[in-house]
Write a protein that holds these residues in place. Structure first.
Motif, PDB file in Angstrom:
ATOM      1  N   PHE A  14       0.833  -1.205   0.000  1.00  0.00           N
ATOM      2  CA  PHE A  14       0.000   0.000   0.000  1.00  0.00           C
ATOM      3  C   PHE A  14       0.870   1.259   0.000  1.00  0.00           C
ATOM      4  O   PHE A  14       0.632   2.212  -0.747  1.00  0.00           O
ATOM      5  CB  PHE A  14      -0.926  -0.005   1.223  1.00  0.00           C
ATOM      6  N   MET A  15       1.924   1.232   0.832  1.00  0.00           N
ATOM      7  CA  MET A  15       2.861   2.358   0.897  1.00  0.00           C
ATOM      8  C   MET A  15       3.533   2.577  -0.464  1.00  0.00           C
ATOM      9  O   MET A  15       3.677   3.712  -0.917  1.00  0.00           O
ATOM     10  CB  MET A  15       3.911   2.053   1.969  1.00  0.00           C
ATOM     11  N   LEU A  19       3.488   5.861  -3.005  1.00  0.00           N
ATOM     12  CA  LEU A  19       4.665   6.481  -3.630  1.00  0.00           C
ATOM     13  C   LEU A  19       4.472   6.607  -5.140  1.00  0.00           C
ATOM     14  O   LEU A  19       4.770   7.650  -5.728  1.00  0.00           O
ATOM     15  CB  LEU A  19       5.923   5.649  -3.342  1.00  0.00           C
ATOM     16  N   PHE A  21       1.676   6.811  -6.708  1.00  0.00           N
ATOM     17  CA  PHE A  21       0.691   7.881  -6.906  1.00  0.00           C
ATOM     18  C   PHE A  21       1.367   9.256  -6.882  1.00  0.00           C
ATOM     19  O   PHE A  21       1.060  10.131  -7.684  1.00  0.00           O
ATOM     20  CB  PHE A  21      -0.382   7.787  -5.811  1.00  0.00           C
ATOM     21  N   LEU A  22       2.309   9.450  -5.946  1.00  0.00           N
ATOM     22  CA  LEU A  22       2.961  10.760  -5.829  1.00  0.00           C
ATOM     23  C   LEU A  22       3.940  11.025  -6.971  1.00  0.00           C
ATOM     24  O   LEU A  22       4.132  12.175  -7.374  1.00  0.00           O
ATOM     25  CB  LEU A  22       3.704  10.866  -4.491  1.00  0.00           C
ATOM     26  N   TYR A  23       4.562   9.962  -7.485  1.00  0.00           N
ATOM     27  CA  TYR A  23       5.553  10.173  -8.545  1.00  0.00           C
ATOM     28  C   TYR A  23       4.953  10.104  -9.938  1.00  0.00           C
ATOM     29  O   TYR A  23       5.567  10.563 -10.904  1.00  0.00           O
ATOM     30  CB  TYR A  23       6.718   9.181  -8.396  1.00  0.00           C
ATOM     31  N   ILE A 249      16.524  19.298  -3.420  1.00  0.00           N
ATOM     32  CA  ILE A 249      15.978  18.611  -2.244  1.00  0.00           C
ATOM     33  C   ILE A 249      16.784  17.361  -1.914  1.00  0.00           C
ATOM     34  O   ILE A 249      17.092  17.092  -0.752  1.00  0.00           O
ATOM     35  CB  ILE A 249      14.500  18.233  -2.487  1.00  0.00           C
ATOM     36  N   GLN A 253      18.678  16.563   1.505  1.00  0.00           N
ATOM     37  CA  GLN A 253      18.408  15.338   2.264  1.00  0.00           C
ATOM     38  C   GLN A 253      19.670  14.540   2.524  1.00  0.00           C
ATOM     39  O   GLN A 253      19.886  14.024   3.623  1.00  0.00           O
ATOM     40  CB  GLN A 253      17.420  14.465   1.489  1.00  0.00           C
TER      41      GLN A 253
ATOM     42  N   ILE B  90      -5.412   7.501   4.106  1.00  0.00           N
ATOM     43  CA  ILE B  90      -4.423   6.931   3.185  1.00  0.00           C
ATOM     44  C   ILE B  90      -3.048   6.912   3.841  1.00  0.00           C
ATOM     45  O   ILE B  90      -2.264   5.979   3.672  1.00  0.00           O
ATOM     46  CB  ILE B  90      -4.383   7.744   1.868  1.00  0.00           C
ATOM     47  N   CYS B  94       0.502   3.755   5.439  1.00  0.00           N
ATOM     48  CA  CYS B  94       1.858   4.092   4.982  1.00  0.00           C
ATOM     49  C   CYS B  94       2.757   4.379   6.184  1.00  0.00           C
ATOM     50  O   CYS B  94       3.874   3.863   6.271  1.00  0.00           O
ATOM     51  CB  CYS B  94       1.842   5.314   4.062  1.00  0.00           C
ATOM     52  N   LEU B 111      11.141   7.661   3.747  1.00  0.00           N
ATOM     53  CA  LEU B 111      10.683   8.983   4.209  1.00  0.00           C
ATOM     54  C   LEU B 111      11.222  10.069   3.293  1.00  0.00           C
ATOM     55  O   LEU B 111      10.517  11.005   2.915  1.00  0.00           O
ATOM     56  CB  LEU B 111      11.140   9.228   5.652  1.00  0.00           C
ATOM     57  N   GLY B 112      12.490   9.926   2.904  1.00  0.00           N
ATOM     58  CA  GLY B 112      13.102  10.880   1.970  1.00  0.00           C
ATOM     59  C   GLY B 112      12.334  10.926   0.659  1.00  0.00           C
ATOM     60  O   GLY B 112      12.030  11.998   0.137  1.00  0.00           O
ATOM     61  N   LEU B 113      11.961   9.725   0.156  1.00  0.00           N
ATOM     62  CA  LEU B 113      11.225   9.665  -1.106  1.00  0.00           C
ATOM     63  C   LEU B 113       9.856  10.331  -0.992  1.00  0.00           C
ATOM     64  O   LEU B 113       9.370  10.939  -1.935  1.00  0.00           O
ATOM     65  CB  LEU B 113      11.040   8.204  -1.536  1.00  0.00           C
ATOM     66  N   PHE B 114       9.230  10.206   0.181  1.00  0.00           N
ATOM     67  CA  PHE B 114       7.929  10.856   0.364  1.00  0.00           C
ATOM     68  C   PHE B 114       8.068  12.377   0.440  1.00  0.00           C
ATOM     69  O   PHE B 114       7.173  13.105   0.048  1.00  0.00           O
ATOM     70  CB  PHE B 114       7.225  10.332   1.623  1.00  0.00           C
ATOM     71  N   VAL B 115       9.197  12.861   0.978  1.00  0.00           N
ATOM     72  CA  VAL B 115       9.363  14.304   1.160  1.00  0.00           C
ATOM     73  C   VAL B 115       9.638  15.013  -0.168  1.00  0.00           C
ATOM     74  O   VAL B 115       9.146  16.119  -0.403  1.00  0.00           O
ATOM     75  CB  VAL B 115      10.491  14.594   2.178  1.00  0.00           C
ATOM     76  N   VAL B 116      10.406  14.355  -1.064  1.00  0.00           N
ATOM     77  CA  VAL B 116      10.820  15.025  -2.315  1.00  0.00           C
ATOM     78  C   VAL B 116       9.660  15.666  -3.087  1.00  0.00           C
ATOM     79  O   VAL B 116       9.713  16.855  -3.405  1.00  0.00           O
ATOM     80  CB  VAL B 116      11.624  14.063  -3.221  1.00  0.00           C
ATOM     81  N   PRO B 117       8.561  14.912  -3.373  1.00  0.00           N
ATOM     82  CA  PRO B 117       7.497  15.533  -4.181  1.00  0.00           C
ATOM     83  C   PRO B 117       6.895  16.782  -3.532  1.00  0.00           C
ATOM     84  O   PRO B 117       6.463  17.694  -4.235  1.00  0.00           O
ATOM     85  CB  PRO B 117       6.432  14.431  -4.278  1.00  0.00           C
ATOM     86  N   PHE B 119       8.260  19.216  -2.263  1.00  0.00           N
ATOM     87  CA  PHE B 119       8.986  20.430  -2.615  1.00  0.00           C
ATOM     88  C   PHE B 119       9.140  20.600  -4.129  1.00  0.00           C
ATOM     89  O   PHE B 119       9.941  21.404  -4.581  1.00  0.00           O
ATOM     90  CB  PHE B 119      10.355  20.455  -1.939  1.00  0.00           C
ATOM     91  N   VAL B 165      -4.802  15.217  -2.294  1.00  0.00           N
ATOM     92  CA  VAL B 165      -3.968  14.127  -1.753  1.00  0.00           C
ATOM     93  C   VAL B 165      -2.532  14.313  -2.235  1.00  0.00           C
ATOM     94  O   VAL B 165      -1.579  14.192  -1.466  1.00  0.00           O
ATOM     95  CB  VAL B 165      -4.525  12.745  -2.168  1.00  0.00           C
ATOM     96  N   THR B 166      -2.385  14.635  -3.531  1.00  0.00           N
ATOM     97  CA  THR B 166      -1.048  14.883  -4.077  1.00  0.00           C
ATOM     98  C   THR B 166      -0.339  15.978  -3.291  1.00  0.00           C
ATOM     99  O   THR B 166       0.845  15.882  -2.982  1.00  0.00           O
ATOM    100  CB  THR B 166      -1.156  15.323  -5.560  1.00  0.00           C
ATOM    101  N   LEU B 169      -0.358  14.634   1.081  1.00  0.00           N
ATOM    102  CA  LEU B 169       0.007  13.311   1.599  1.00  0.00           C
ATOM    103  C   LEU B 169       1.420  13.262   2.204  1.00  0.00           C
ATOM    104  O   LEU B 169       1.597  12.723   3.296  1.00  0.00           O
ATOM    105  CB  LEU B 169      -0.162  12.244   0.504  1.00  0.00           C
ATOM    106  N   PRO B 170       2.455  13.816   1.521  1.00  0.00           N
ATOM    107  CA  PRO B 170       3.812  13.717   2.093  1.00  0.00           C
ATOM    108  C   PRO B 170       3.895  14.309   3.499  1.00  0.00           C
ATOM    109  O   PRO B 170       4.433  13.682   4.407  1.00  0.00           O
ATOM    110  CB  PRO B 170       4.663  14.534   1.123  1.00  0.00           C
TER     111      PRO B 170
END
Lengths: 265, 286
Positions: A14-15, A19, A21-23, A249, A253, B90, B94, B111-117, B119, B165-166, B169-170
Motif C-alpha cells: 500500500f505504501m 509512492l 501515486f505521488l511520482y 531537495i 536530504q 491513506i 503508509c 521517508l526521503g522519497l515521500f518528502v521530495v514531491p 517540494f 492528496v497529491t 500526503l507527504p
C-alpha cells in the motif's frame, strides 16, 4: 510489531502504491515533454525535442528563468543567515517571550498563500515596491526563512550545549567560540537549509504572482501557460523545474541524512 | 572594575541582539506589517476605482450578507475537511509500514522519497493530473480498454481529492511517522504480553498513543487544502469556487481589495479556530 507476514506485506505494498501515486504526475510530465503529439494521451507519438526548442526560443520563458535564478540567489543566502541566527539565538539565549517569537517565526508557511499574497500586495504597493523584483525577494525571504530556521534548529538540538561554554572557559571570546565550535558543527545543516530555501523560492507561484506585477518567474510563467491552453511546452518547462527542485531537495536530504547516520555510529 | 564589567555586559547584550533580532525584525516588517494592514484594509473604501483609507463597515456588511460568499465558505470547508479525512486514512497504513515494518535504513530512504514531491512544483503536477483525467486522457483510455465508459473525470469532486492528496500526503505521512517513531515500543510489547491480538494492539494501544500525530497531520492537511487555489481552479474547472479563488479573482480583476481582505480575514479566523480546537483535542487527557 508482531503481525503476520501477510499484513506486513500488504501495508508495505500500500505504501508503495502511495509512492507511485505521488511520482506518477512527475514521471508523465517527463514522458510528454518528449512526445511529439500536441495532445498528451496514450498511445504515445514519436520522440521529439521540439517542445524544449520552442521554450528555449521563447524570450518570455528565458526572462522568467533568469528572474527565478536571480531571485533564488538573493533569497537563499539572506533567508539562510536569518534562519540560522534565529535558530542559534533560540539554542543559546533565554529571553522572555522566546516561545512566542518562535511560533511567530514558523507562521508564514501556514497562512494561505493567496492571503499572504493579498496582504503583501497591499503593503508593498503602499511603500512603492509592488511589481518589482525586490518585492518578490522580500516576500520569498518571509516564506523561506522559517524552513531554514527549522532545519538548522534541528541540528542545534543534537549539539552538546556545554561545548561552546567550555571553549569560552578556556579563554575563547564569544566570536572565537562561535567560529571554532558552532560553525563547524552546523555547516552541513546550513548548506542543507540553503538548498531548501532555493527550492522553495524556485517553485513559489502564488505570492509571486500577486506582488510581481509584470515581472514573471518560471513558476508564474507556467501559471500563465496553464491559463491559456494545454501545450506540451508546459511539460518541457515542468521537466526543467522538476529536475532543479529534485536535485536541490535530494542534496539537502543527503546532507541531513549523512549527518544523522554519522551521529549514530 | 565596574566599568569593565558593564562593557562586558554590553558586548554580551550586543552579541545576543545580533542573533536574536534579524528574523523577528524582518518578519515584523514584512509579515506582521502586511497582516495588520490587511485588517485595516478591510475597512477601507473604494472611490472612483481608487483605494481610500477609511473606517467603515460596508465591506464586512456586503460580504457577510452575500449568499455567494457563504456558499464559497461552506464549499471550501467541506472540501478541506474531506481532504483531511481522506489523506489521513491513506497516510495511516503508509506511516505504520514506515514506522514498524521497515529497517532503519529503508525507513530513512522511504521517508526521503515521500518528502521530495512535496517540494516540487505543485502547479506542474496539477497539470499532469489534468492530462490523466481529461476527455480522451490516459485514465479514460485505460478504462475504455477494459470496457468502462467513464467520460472526463476532470471537474469532479474526485479530481479535487486527487489533487489535494497529491499536495498534502507527504506532509501528513511525515507528521504521523514522527509520532509513531517516538512511541515507546515497550508499550506495544506490554500489550502483547497481556494477550492482545494485533488488531487490539493497533486500536487500543498504538492509535490512542499517536493521536497527537494523527490530529496534527489532519490539521496540516486541512490548512493546506483550505488555502489552496490551484486545485479548484485547474482540476475543478471553475465549478468549485473556493475562498481562495474568490480572493484571487477579486484582486486580479479590479480594485475591490477591501472585499478580498474580508474574505482573507474570514479564512484566517477559520484556520485559527480549527488549529486551536485541533491542538486542544490532540493533547487532551483521556
Amino acid at each position: 510489531m508482531r503481525v503476520s507476514a501477510l499484513t506486513r506485506r500488504l501495508a508495505v505494498i500500500f505504501m508503495g502504491l502511495a509512492l507511485i501515486f505521488l511520482y506518477a504526475p512527475i514521471l508523465t510530465n517527463f514522458v510528454f515533454s518528449l512526445n511529439s503529439d500536441r495532445f498528451p494521451t496514450v498511445p504515445l507519438g514519436g520522440f521529439t525535442l521540439e517542445w524544449y526548442r520552442l521554450i528555449l526560443a521563447d524570450a518570455l520563458v528565458i526572462d522568467a528563468f533568469k528572474n527565478t535564478i536571480k531571485i533564488a540567489l538573493v533569497v537563499a543566502p539572506i533567508a539562510t543567515i536569518m534562519g540560522f541566527a534565529a535558530a542559534y539565538a533560540d539554542y543559546r539565549f533565554n529571553f522572555i517571550g522566546k516561545r512566542l517569537v518562535l511560533i511567530f517565526a514558523l507562521m508564514p508557511p501556514l497562512i494561505p498563500l493567496v492571503v499572504i499574497g493579498l496582504a503583501m500586495l497591499a503593503y508593498l504597493s503602499r511603500i512603492g515596491l509592488s511589481g518589482t523584483l525586490p518585492a518578490i525577494v522580500v516576500s520569498h525571504i518571509v516564506l523561506t526563512s522559517p524552513f531554514a530556521m527549522a532545519i538548522i534548529r534541528l541540528r542545534f538540538s543534537q549539539i552538546d550545549g556545554d561545548l561552546e561554554f567550555a571553549a569560552q572557559n578556556l579563554g575563547a571570546s564569544n566570536w572565537r567560540a562561535f567560529w571554532e565550535v558552532i560553525i563547524p558543527s552546523t555547516k552541513t545543516s546550513i548548506l542543507a537549509a540553503f538548498l531548501l530555501c532555493m527550492a522553495v523560492s524556485f517553485d513559489e507561484y502564488a505570492v509571486t504572482w500577486f506582488v510581481g506585477g509584470l515581472e514573471e518567474t518560471s513558476s508564474v510563467r507556467i501559471l500563465s501557460f496553464l491559463q491559456s491552453a494545454v501545450s506540451p511546452r508546459i511539460n518541457a518547462i515542468g521537466s526543467i523545474t522538476f529536475i532543479t527542485s529534485i536535485t536541490l531537495i535530494l542534496g539537502a536530504q543527503i546532507l541531513v541524512l549523512r549527518r544523522l547516520t554519522r551521529g549514530n555510529s | 572594575m565596574t566599568s569593565s564589567l558593564s562593557i562586558r555586559r554590553l558586548s554580551r547584550l550586543a552579541y545576543g541582539g545580533i542573533w536574536s533580532l534579524p528574523l523577528p525584525l524582518w518578519l515584523a516588517g514584512f509579515f506582521l506589517g502586511p497582516m495588520i494592514l490587511l485588517i485595516w484594509l478591510s475597512f477601507w473604501d473604494v472611490k472612483n476605482f481608487l483605494l481610500t483609507p477609511d473606517f467603515q463597515l460596508e465591506n464586512w456588511k456586503k460580504m457577510l450578507s452575500a449568499p455567494y460568499f457563504w456558499a464559497a465558505y461552506l464549499r471550501t470547508f467541506i472540501i478541506a475537511i474531506s481532504a483531511a479525512a481522506l489523506v489521513s486514512l491513506i497516510a495511516l497504513p503508509c506511516s505504520l509500514a514506515i514506522s514498524f515494518f521497515l529497517s532503519v535504513r529503508a525507513r530513512m530512504v522511504v521517508l526521503g522519497l515521500f518528502v521530495v514531491p512535496f517540494f516540487t512544483s505543485y502547479l506542474v503536477r496539477v497539470y499532469s493530473w489534468q492530462i490523466y483525467l481529461t476527455e480522451n486522457g490516459i485514465v479514460m483510455k485505460l478504462l475504455a480498454a477494459i470496457g468502462i465508459d467513464s467520460g472526463s473525470l476532470l471537474n469532479t469532486p474526485l479530481a479535487l481529492m486527487i489533487g489535494l492528496v497529491t499536495l498534502t500526503l507527504p506532509l501528513v505521512i511525515v507528521i504521523q511517522s514522527i509520532s509513531m517513531l517516538s512511541l515507546d515500543k515497550t508499550l506495544i510489547d506490554a500489550a502483547y504480553n497481556l494477550g492482545c491480538g494485533p488488531c487490539r494492539v493497533l486500536f487500543a494501544t498504538v492509535l490512542p498513543a499517536v493521536r497527537p500525530g494523527i490530529v496534527l497531520g489532519a490539521l496540516f492537511a486541512f490548512i493546506f487544502s483550505f488555502g489552496d487555489f490551484v486545485t479548484a481552479t485547474y482540476l475543478g474547472g471553475g465549478k468549485f469556487t473556493t475562498m481562495s479563488i474568490l480572493i484571487a479573482d477579486t484582486v486580479k480583476s479590479g480594485q475591490q481589495w477591501p472585499r478580498a481582505a474580508v474574505v482573507a480575514l474570514m479564512m484566517i479566523a477559520t484556520l485559527l479556530i480549527t488549529a486551536l480546537a485541533s491542538i486542544a483535542f490532540a493533547y487532551r487527557r483521556t
